[in-house]
Design a protein around this motif. Structure first.
Motif, PDB file in Angstrom:
ATOM      1  N   ALA A  11       0.840  -1.206   0.000  1.00 54.31           N
ATOM      2  CA  ALA A  11       0.000   0.000   0.000  1.00 54.31           C
ATOM      3  C   ALA A  11       0.873   1.253   0.000  1.00 54.31           C
ATOM      4  CB  ALA A  11      -0.930   0.000   1.211  1.00 54.31           C
ATOM      5  N   ALA A  12       2.008   1.195   0.714  1.00 55.17           N
ATOM      6  CA  ALA A  12       2.899   2.354   0.761  1.00 55.17           C
ATOM      7  C   ALA A  12       3.530   2.614  -0.611  1.00 55.17           C
ATOM      8  CB  ALA A  12       3.981   2.147   1.815  1.00 55.17           C
ATOM      9  N   ILE A  13       3.814   1.528  -1.355  1.00 54.07           N
ATOM     10  CA  ILE A  13       4.440   1.683  -2.676  1.00 54.07           C
ATOM     11  C   ILE A  13       3.414   2.132  -3.714  1.00 54.07           C
ATOM     12  CG2 ILE A  13       5.580   0.438  -4.571  1.00 54.07           C
ATOM     13  CD1 ILE A  13       6.825  -1.403  -2.395  1.00 54.07           C
ATOM     14  N   PHE A  14       2.240   1.473  -3.741  1.00 56.87           N
ATOM     15  CA  PHE A  14       1.265   1.713  -4.812  1.00 56.87           C
ATOM     16  C   PHE A  14       0.145   2.661  -4.412  1.00 56.87           C
ATOM     17  CE2 PHE A  14       3.169  -2.388  -5.993  1.00 56.87           C
ATOM     18  CZ  PHE A  14       3.556  -2.092  -7.287  1.00 56.87           C
ATOM     19  N   GLY A  15       0.099   3.060  -3.133  1.00 54.92           N
ATOM     20  CA  GLY A  15      -0.993   3.909  -2.669  1.00 54.92           C
ATOM     21  C   GLY A  15      -0.915   5.320  -3.226  1.00 54.92           C
ATOM     22  N   GLY A  16      -1.952   6.100  -2.915  1.00 50.88           N
ATOM     23  CA  GLY A  16      -2.035   7.464  -3.420  1.00 50.88           C
ATOM     24  C   GLY A  16      -3.353   7.652  -4.137  1.00 50.88           C
ATOM     25  N   GLY A  17      -3.638   8.884  -4.532  1.00 55.19           N
ATOM     26  CA  GLY A  17      -4.900   9.155  -5.227  1.00 55.19           C
ATOM     27  C   GLY A  17      -6.036   9.410  -4.254  1.00 55.19           C
ATOM     28  N   THR A  18      -7.243   9.005  -4.662  1.00 49.91           N
ATOM     29  CA  THR A  18      -8.439   9.341  -3.891  1.00 49.91           C
ATOM     30  C   THR A  18      -8.393   8.746  -2.487  1.00 49.91           C
ATOM     31  OG1 THR A  18      -9.629   9.170  -5.973  1.00 49.91           O
ATOM     32  CG2 THR A  18     -10.964   9.344  -3.974  1.00 49.91           C
ATOM     33  N   PRO A  19      -8.496   9.603  -1.451  1.00 45.68           N
ATOM     34  CA  PRO A  19      -8.530   9.062  -0.089  1.00 45.68           C
ATOM     35  C   PRO A  19      -9.868   8.367   0.194  1.00 45.68           C
ATOM     36  CG  PRO A  19      -8.735  11.456  -0.045  1.00 45.68           C
ATOM     37  CD  PRO A  19      -8.508  11.071  -1.477  1.00 45.68           C
ATOM     38  N   ILE A  20      -9.837   7.344   1.039  1.00 39.79           N
ATOM     39  CA  ILE A  20     -11.041   6.556   1.343  1.00 39.79           C
ATOM     40  C   ILE A  20     -12.125   7.449   1.959  1.00 39.79           C
ATOM     41  CG2 ILE A  20     -11.935   4.671   2.788  1.00 39.79           C
ATOM     42  CD1 ILE A  20      -9.155   3.308   2.407  1.00 39.79           C
ATOM     43  N   ASP A  21     -11.716   8.440   2.766  1.00 43.26           N
ATOM     44  CA  ASP A  21     -12.724   9.322   3.384  1.00 43.26           C
ATOM     45  C   ASP A  21     -13.169  10.446   2.440  1.00 43.26           C
ATOM     46  OD1 ASP A  21     -10.669  11.168   3.389  1.00 43.26           O
ATOM     47  OD2 ASP A  21     -10.409  11.208   5.567  1.00 43.26           O
ATOM     48  N   LEU A  22     -12.651  10.419   1.186  1.00 43.20           N
ATOM     49  CA  LEU A  22     -12.995  11.412   0.156  1.00 43.20           C
ATOM     50  C   LEU A  22     -12.759  12.843   0.631  1.00 43.20           C
ATOM     51  CD1 LEU A  22     -16.355   9.781  -1.069  1.00 43.20           C
ATOM     52  CD2 LEU A  22     -14.094   9.569  -2.135  1.00 43.20           C
ATOM     53  N   GLY A  23     -11.827  13.009   1.564  1.00 36.76           N
ATOM     54  CA  GLY A  23     -11.479  14.345   2.045  1.00 36.76           C
ATOM     55  C   GLY A  23     -12.426  14.880   3.113  1.00 36.76           C
ATOM     56  N   ARG A  24     -13.403  14.057   3.517  1.00 37.82           N
ATOM     57  CA  ARG A  24     -14.398  14.551   4.474  1.00 37.82           C
ATOM     58  C   ARG A  24     -13.862  14.614   5.896  1.00 37.82           C
ATOM     59  NH1 ARG A  24     -19.264  10.882   2.307  1.00 37.82           N
ATOM     60  NH2 ARG A  24     -17.558   9.423   2.660  1.00 37.82           N
ATOM     61  N   LYS A  25     -14.474  15.512   6.672  1.00 39.77           N
ATOM     62  CA  LYS A  25     -14.063  15.694   8.064  1.00 39.77           C
ATOM     63  C   LYS A  25     -15.107  15.131   9.016  1.00 39.77           C
ATOM     64  CE  LYS A  25     -11.090  19.583   7.188  1.00 39.77           C
ATOM     65  NZ  LYS A  25     -10.953  21.017   7.050  1.00 39.77           N
ATOM     66  N   ALA A  26     -14.652  14.732  10.188  1.00 35.45           N
ATOM     67  CA  ALA A  26     -15.570  14.251  11.227  1.00 35.45           C
ATOM     68  C   ALA A  26     -16.084  15.450  12.024  1.00 35.45           C
ATOM     69  CB  ALA A  26     -14.846  13.263  12.137  1.00 35.45           C
ATOM     70  N   GLY A  27     -16.956  15.213  12.981  1.00 33.93           N
ATOM     71  CA  GLY A  27     -17.548  16.277  13.789  1.00 33.93           C
ATOM     72  C   GLY A  27     -16.519  17.097  14.555  1.00 33.93           C
ATOM     73  N   ASP A  28     -15.344  16.501  14.810  1.00 39.28           N
ATOM     74  CA  ASP A  28     -14.311  17.217  15.568  1.00 39.28           C
ATOM     75  C   ASP A  28     -13.481  18.146  14.674  1.00 39.28           C
ATOM     76  OD1 ASP A  28     -12.858  15.355  14.135  1.00 39.28           O
ATOM     77  OD2 ASP A  28     -12.160  14.231  15.883  1.00 39.28           O
ATOM     78  N   GLY A  29     -13.874  18.273  13.392  1.00 37.42           N
ATOM     79  CA  GLY A  29     -13.167  19.180  12.480  1.00 37.42           C
ATOM     80  C   GLY A  29     -11.928  18.573  11.859  1.00 37.42           C
ATOM     81  N   ARG A  30     -11.565  17.366  12.275  1.00 36.73           N
ATOM     82  CA  ARG A  30     -10.397  16.701  11.676  1.00 36.73           C
ATOM     83  C   ARG A  30     -10.855  15.693  10.635  1.00 36.73           C
ATOM     84  NH1 ARG A  30      -5.791  17.634  14.469  1.00 36.73           N
ATOM     85  NH2 ARG A  30      -6.051  18.704  16.454  1.00 36.73           N
ATOM     86  N   ARG A  31      -9.912  15.307   9.757  1.00 33.12           N
ATOM     87  CA  ARG A  31     -10.243  14.321   8.726  1.00 33.12           C
ATOM     88  C   ARG A  31     -10.724  13.017   9.353  1.00 33.12           C
ATOM     89  NH1 ARG A  31      -7.722  14.964   3.774  1.00 33.12           N
ATOM     90  NH2 ARG A  31      -8.442  12.879   3.304  1.00 33.12           N
ATOM     91  N   ILE A  32     -11.647  12.326   8.676  1.00 31.95           N
ATOM     92  CA  ILE A  32     -12.132  11.044   9.202  1.00 31.95           C
ATOM     93  C   ILE A  32     -10.967  10.055   9.276  1.00 31.95           C
ATOM     94  CG2 ILE A  32     -13.699   9.108   8.829  1.00 31.95           C
ATOM     95  CD1 ILE A  32     -15.589  11.047   7.394  1.00 31.95           C
ATOM     96  N   LEU A  33     -10.231   9.908   8.145  1.00 34.33           N
ATOM     97  CA  LEU A  33      -9.085   8.992   8.119  1.00 34.33           C
ATOM     98  C   LEU A  33      -7.791   9.713   7.747  1.00 34.33           C
ATOM     99  CD1 LEU A  33     -10.727   5.982   6.194  1.00 34.33           C
ATOM    100  CD2 LEU A  33     -10.416   6.185   8.663  1.00 34.33           C
ATOM    101  N   GLY A  34      -7.873  10.641   6.804  1.00 32.64           N
ATOM    102  CA  GLY A  34      -6.678  11.352   6.346  1.00 32.64           C
ATOM    103  C   GLY A  34      -6.204  10.877   4.988  1.00 32.64           C
ATOM    104  N   ASP A  35      -5.265  11.629   4.396  1.00 31.79           N
ATOM    105  CA  ASP A  35      -4.790  11.331   3.041  1.00 31.79           C
ATOM    106  C   ASP A  35      -3.911  10.086   2.966  1.00 31.79           C
ATOM    107  OD1 ASP A  35      -6.094  13.340   1.676  1.00 31.79           O
ATOM    108  OD2 ASP A  35      -4.534  14.836   2.111  1.00 31.79           O
TER     109      ASP A  35
END
Ligand code: CTP
Ligand code: MG
Length: 166
Positions: A11-35
């Motif tokens: 995943a570290a070698i081939f990863g990148g592109g669209t994040p699983i959380d699609l850039g969305r944030k949780a209620g605490d203002g931080r990313r759900i999962l991150g890039d």
């Protein structure tokens, strides 16, 4: 455990592109999962773990004593997918604790894949889990995993695949 160990570096070698959380944030203002958690990383990682697992299934037919269960597709799918689901769950809680992407989180960074893969293994392939994940095996996994994790991350960092050597 190979089908569980392979997905993270792949995943570290081939990863990148669209994040699983699609850039969305949780209620605490931080990313759900991150890039650092992407669809490409997840797919490439699970696929690579399955490839290694199929190779192990082919090899195991010859050498296993009859009373030991042979690994199945659910066994290797549980290990490969569970490893990355554990990694994703770790990132979810890491963000909730206010830690940035790539920041160190002692123990969680090392054992997320063990937790995820063994949990999914117990659910999807219980016969195999009970036969193989005995106490000595579990102790060996808990000793070997952080060593492999550290070694892989140092190699990944020097190759420029990882941003940080942990
Ligand atoms: N990666 C990915 N998709 C995944 C898992 C990993 O694309 N499902 C890639 C990302 O490029 C990530 C790298 O592999 O940066 C290293 O993974 P990891 O150390 O788990 O991610 P971090 O960037 O450290 O993020 P976090 O703090 O959320 O663990
Ligand atoms: Mg990390």
């Amino acid at each position: 455990m190979l089908p569980a160990y392979v997905p993270n570096p792949v995943a570290a070698i081939f990863g990148g592109g669209t994040p699983i959380d699609l850039g969305r944030k949780a209620g605490d203002g931080r990313r759900i999962l991150g890039d650092g958690k992407t669809y490409r990383g997840l797919l490439a990682g699970v696929f690579s773990g399955l490839l290694v697992g199929f190779a192990e299934i082919v090899c195991s037919g010859a050498g296993l004593p009859g009373w030991l269960p042979v690994p199945t597709v659910s066994t290797i799918l549980a290990l490969a997918l569970g490893a990355l689901l554990g990694d994703i769950a770790k990132s979810f809680f890491k963000r909730r604790f206010g830690k940035e992407r790539g920041e160190k989180w002692f123990l969680a960074d090392q054992y997320d894949l063990v937790f995820g893969s063994l949990l999914l293994l117990a659910l999807l392939s219980p016969g195999w889990f009970i036969a193989y994940i005995t106490l000595p095996v579990l102790v060996a996994i808990l000793i070997i995993t952080p060593i492999l994790h550290r070694a892989a991350n140092i190699i990944g960092y020097s190759l420029g695949v990882k941003d940080v050597p942990w």
